[in-house]
Structures are given as structure tokens and as C-alpha cells.
Design a protein around this motif. Structure first.
Motif, PDB file in Angstrom:
ATOM      1  N   ASN A  16       0.536 -11.272   1.866  1.00 48.36           N
ATOM      2  CA  ASN A  16       0.610 -10.002   2.586  1.00 48.36           C
ATOM      3  C   ASN A  16      -0.164 -10.019   3.906  1.00 48.36           C
ATOM      4  O   ASN A  16      -1.171 -10.702   4.038  1.00 48.36           O
ATOM      5  CB  ASN A  16       0.028  -8.886   1.714  1.00 48.36           C
ATOM      6  N   ILE A  17       0.319  -9.255   4.861  1.00 50.14           N
ATOM      7  CA  ILE A  17      -0.464  -8.879   6.042  1.00 50.14           C
ATOM      8  C   ILE A  17      -1.085  -7.525   5.730  1.00 50.14           C
ATOM      9  O   ILE A  17      -0.388  -6.570   5.391  1.00 50.14           O
ATOM     10  CB  ILE A  17       0.415  -8.810   7.298  1.00 50.14           C
ATOM     11  N   THR A  34      -5.330  -5.975  11.554  1.00 49.74           N
ATOM     12  CA  THR A  34      -4.820  -6.484  10.282  1.00 49.74           C
ATOM     13  C   THR A  34      -5.519  -7.782   9.894  1.00 49.74           C
ATOM     14  O   THR A  34      -6.137  -8.445  10.732  1.00 49.74           O
ATOM     15  CB  THR A  34      -3.299  -6.762  10.347  1.00 49.74           C
ATOM     16  N   LEU A  35      -5.395  -8.137   8.609  1.00 50.71           N
ATOM     17  CA  LEU A  35      -5.778  -9.447   8.113  1.00 50.71           C
ATOM     18  C   LEU A  35      -4.505 -10.259   7.893  1.00 50.71           C
ATOM     19  O   LEU A  35      -3.509  -9.743   7.383  1.00 50.71           O
ATOM     20  CB  LEU A  35      -6.538  -9.335   6.790  1.00 50.71           C
ATOM     21  N   GLY A  36      -4.541 -11.537   8.265  1.00 46.14           N
ATOM     22  CA  GLY A  36      -3.372 -12.384   8.134  1.00 46.14           C
ATOM     23  C   GLY A  36      -3.084 -12.753   6.693  1.00 46.14           C
ATOM     24  O   GLY A  36      -3.953 -12.686   5.816  1.00 46.14           O
ATOM     25  N   SER A  37      -1.855 -13.149   6.430  1.00 42.43           N
ATOM     26  CA  SER A  37      -1.467 -13.578   5.090  1.00 42.43           C
ATOM     27  C   SER A  37      -2.159 -14.891   4.731  1.00 42.43           C
ATOM     28  O   SER A  37      -2.542 -15.674   5.599  1.00 42.43           O
ATOM     29  CB  SER A  37       0.048 -13.746   4.999  1.00 42.43           C
ATOM     30  N   HIS A  38      -2.334 -15.094   3.433  1.00 46.79           N
ATOM     31  CA  HIS A  38      -2.927 -16.312   2.884  1.00 46.79           C
ATOM     32  C   HIS A  38      -4.301 -16.611   3.500  1.00 46.79           C
ATOM     33  O   HIS A  38      -4.613 -17.741   3.857  1.00 46.79           O
ATOM     34  CB  HIS A  38      -1.985 -17.498   3.072  1.00 46.79           C
ATOM     35  N   THR A  39      -5.096 -15.554   3.619  1.00 47.75           N
ATOM     36  CA  THR A  39      -6.474 -15.702   4.084  1.00 47.75           C
ATOM     37  C   THR A  39      -7.414 -15.060   3.067  1.00 47.75           C
ATOM     38  O   THR A  39      -7.005 -14.227   2.250  1.00 47.75           O
ATOM     39  CB  THR A  39      -6.692 -15.053   5.472  1.00 47.75           C
ATOM     40  N   CYS A  66      -7.811  -2.535   1.938  1.00 45.34           N
ATOM     41  CA  CYS A  66      -7.466  -1.829   0.703  1.00 45.34           C
ATOM     42  C   CYS A  66      -6.721  -2.762  -0.246  1.00 45.34           C
ATOM     43  O   CYS A  66      -5.867  -3.543   0.175  1.00 45.34           O
ATOM     44  CB  CYS A  66      -6.583  -0.623   1.040  1.00 45.34           C
ATOM     45  N   LEU A  67      -7.051  -2.672  -1.521  1.00 45.30           N
ATOM     46  CA  LEU A  67      -6.342  -3.427  -2.546  1.00 45.30           C
ATOM     47  C   LEU A  67      -5.117  -2.615  -2.949  1.00 45.30           C
ATOM     48  O   LEU A  67      -5.189  -1.755  -3.827  1.00 45.30           O
ATOM     49  CB  LEU A  67      -7.266  -3.670  -3.742  1.00 45.30           C
ATOM     50  N   GLU A  68      -3.963  -2.894  -2.293  1.00 41.91           N
ATOM     51  CA  GLU A  68      -2.807  -2.021  -2.474  1.00 41.91           C
ATOM     52  C   GLU A  68      -1.460  -2.734  -2.380  1.00 41.91           C
ATOM     53  O   GLU A  68      -0.419  -2.089  -2.464  1.00 41.91           O
ATOM     54  CB  GLU A  68      -2.834  -0.900  -1.425  1.00 41.91           C
ATOM     55  N   LYS A  69      -1.461  -4.064  -2.196  1.00 44.68           N
ATOM     56  CA  LYS A  69      -0.200  -4.785  -2.081  1.00 44.68           C
ATOM     57  C   LYS A  69      -0.110  -5.887  -3.117  1.00 44.68           C
ATOM     58  O   LYS A  69      -1.118  -6.437  -3.551  1.00 44.68           O
ATOM     59  CB  LYS A  69      -0.038  -5.358  -0.673  1.00 44.68           C
ATOM     60  N   GLN A  70       1.125  -6.218  -3.492  1.00 45.89           N
ATOM     61  CA  GLN A  70       1.373  -7.123  -4.606  1.00 45.89           C
ATOM     62  C   GLN A  70       0.605  -8.434  -4.470  1.00 45.89           C
ATOM     63  O   GLN A  70       0.612  -9.072  -3.427  1.00 45.89           O
ATOM     64  CB  GLN A  70       2.872  -7.421  -4.711  1.00 45.89           C
ATOM     65  N   PHE A 135      -3.878  -6.780  -7.716  1.00 45.01           N
ATOM     66  CA  PHE A 135      -3.047  -5.580  -7.644  1.00 45.01           C
ATOM     67  C   PHE A 135      -1.628  -5.904  -8.085  1.00 45.01           C
ATOM     68  O   PHE A 135      -1.077  -6.951  -7.756  1.00 45.01           O
ATOM     69  CB  PHE A 135      -3.014  -5.026  -6.208  1.00 45.01           C
ATOM     70  N   ASP A 136      -1.046  -4.975  -8.844  1.00 49.80           N
ATOM     71  CA  ASP A 136       0.316  -5.149  -9.327  1.00 49.80           C
ATOM     72  C   ASP A 136       0.996  -3.790  -9.312  1.00 49.80           C
ATOM     73  O   ASP A 136       0.347  -2.747  -9.395  1.00 49.80           O
ATOM     74  CB  ASP A 136       0.300  -5.721 -10.753  1.00 49.80           C
TER      75      ASP A 136
END
Length: 263
Positions: A16-17, A34-39, A66-70, A135-136
Motif C-alpha cells: 500500500n501507499i 505519503t509513505l511508499g509501498s513495501h517500506t 493509520c493502520l487501515e489498509k489490507q 489489518f484485514d
């Protein structure tokens, strides 16, 4: 209300971004970064936003994720004051039914990959010294339900789902008075099922300096319920969010798989 807690851990974005937020008064507001994916990012503080029912993690001096994406996850080392303990493989909850299999599928989490399954011997034991929270969400009939899956570290990279093992963890007892309004007396053992629990008092303020790890067992003597928050009593004017704790299979005593039906 926003409650803030000190904690050291790693926040991983997975695929996720992730939007970043700043805390403006008592509200989290996106700031366009934003924070980049796979970081992965270190954090030393997290917060629970009661209005959003979401957890935020401070990844620099002013910005929160925020902890909010799969599959996003957070990892922590266990607090030394609570200590390490053993987790035990045992999927046979019904001790009255003879066992027919010795290997059981165990959900295994990894900090940078999706959930997989491994097969472990029934009764296998692993010393654990850390936990993960992921998160799920699932959608059924147009309704999306969010959840947080947790697991215990069993080697340098892998974590076994809390749903797949029993933690042979410490047992403590709730202390203090059982208060009147909004508080109902119970007598039930609960397990901490979060690596970033939300603790509060009767006024909704954060309660800090509680050093319970994932899987810690507490004999709770009351449950607090209002329109704003619900939690199990864990101490004198101390409660844990009901979403961060679950009841154990038995009402009394610690649960050891090799003593099913005994204690």
C-alpha cells in the motif's frame, strides 16, 4: 477522544501507499504526504482515535500513519517486564472428541508477505518474544468489516496466528472497586489480543504504563459499557478496549491443552 501511548515498534506498509496525518488539536488530518509501498518505519508512539475507531502510529516528529489498509502491519518486541512465554499448537478445542490427526494448519504471518499456512505437530511448543498485528477487512453483501489479526513471533521472520495457538502466559487479577454506573460485574479470564492496546479510565482518558504483552491473561471482574466505549476492567479504574481483548475458552483458570477438562 484520542488516547496516546508510548510503544516501540515497526510500521510496515506492505503493497500500500499510505496517507500521512498530522494531529490538529484532537483531530487527525491528512497533510498530503505519503509513505511508499513495501517500506517499514520505526514508531515510538501510537494513538487510538475513538471517533474513527482507528489506530495511528507516529512515524516521525509530526506525522502519523493509520493502520487501515489490507495487510499493513505493526511488529513489536515483547516488553521485558511481562517476559517471554511459550505458545502451544492445539486446534482440538473439544477434548471429548478423540483426536484423529496430528498435524494442524496454522496461519503464519510474515512482515512483508501475505498470510500462508504451515502444518505443525499438535502440541508443538515455541518460545515467543514478539508479536505482529495486521489489518484485514472482508466485504459481504456490500458491508465491509474491519479486523486486526495478531500473531506470535516463532522465529526471526514468522509469526503464528493467535487463533492457531494457546499462549502459556502470565495470569494477573483485576484490582480495585467494581464501580456502579455503566459497569457490570463479571468473572472471566480475558486475553490481550493486540500489540497496541487501547487502555482507558472511567472518563475516557488514556491509561499509560501498563506493560501487558499480546496473550497476557487477566481475570477481569467487570465490563464497562457506554455509547462511546466498551472495555474489560483490568485494574483499579483501568479498562482495555473490548476490541483488544477476548475471553478464553474457560471461565476460570489458565488453559493448558495437555490438561483439557482438568483445570
Amino acid at each position: 477522544m484520542i488516547r496516546r501511548f508510548n510503544s516501540n515498534g515497526i510500521f510496515s506498509t506492505q503493497e500500500n501507499i499510505i496517507d500521512l496525518y498530522i494531529l490538529n488539536g484532537n483531530t487527525f488530518v491528512k497533510n498530503g504526504n505519503t509513505l511508499g509501498s513495501h517500506t517499514a518505519w520505526k514508531y515510538q508512539e501510537y494513538a487510538y482515535d475513538e471517533s474513527l475507531k482507528r489506530k495511528f502510529f507516529k512515524v516521525d516528529n509530526t506525522e502519523w500513519a493509520c493502520l487501515e489498509k489490507q495487510n499493513q502491519n505493526i511488529k513489536v518486541d515483547f516488553d521485558n517486564s511481562d517476559g517471554n512465554y511459550t505458545v502451544i499448537i492445539d486446534r482440538d478445542f473439544d477434548y471429548l472428541v478423540p483426536r484423529t490427526f496430528t498435524l494442524y494448519p496454522v496461519d503464519s504471518y510474515h512482515s512483508d508477505s501475505e498470510t500462508t499456512q504451515v502444518y505443525q505437530t499438535d502440541g508443538g511448543r515455541f518460545i515467543t518474544n514478539g508479536g505482529i498485528e495486521m489489518f484485514d477487512s472482508t466485504t459481504s453483501n456490500g458491508v465491509t468489516i474491519s479486523s486486526y489479526n495478531t500473531g506470535f513471533r516463532v522465529d526471526n521472520t514468522d509469526y503464528y496466528s493467535m487463533k492457531s495457538v494457546f499462549p502459556d502466559s502470565k495470569l494477573t487479577y483485576s484490582s480495585g472497586s467494581v464501580y456502579g454506573e455503566n459497569v457490570t460485574a463479571i468473572n472471566k479470564i480475558i486475553n490481550v489480543n493486540s500489540v497496541a492496546p487501547d487502555y482507558f479510565d472511567l472518563n475516557g482518558n488514556a491509561v499509560t504504563n501498563i506493560h501487558y504483552n499480546l496473550g497476557h491473561q487477566i481475570l477481569s471482574d467487570a465490563v464497562y459499557t457506554t455509547n462511546d466505549r466498551t472495555g474489560f476492567k483490568i485494574g483499579d479504574n483501568q479498562f482495555i478496549n473490548i476490541n483488544d481483548a477476548t475471553g478464553t475458552p474457560l471461565m476460570y483458570g489458565r488453559y493448558f491443552p495437555e490438561q483439557k477438562g482438568v483445570n
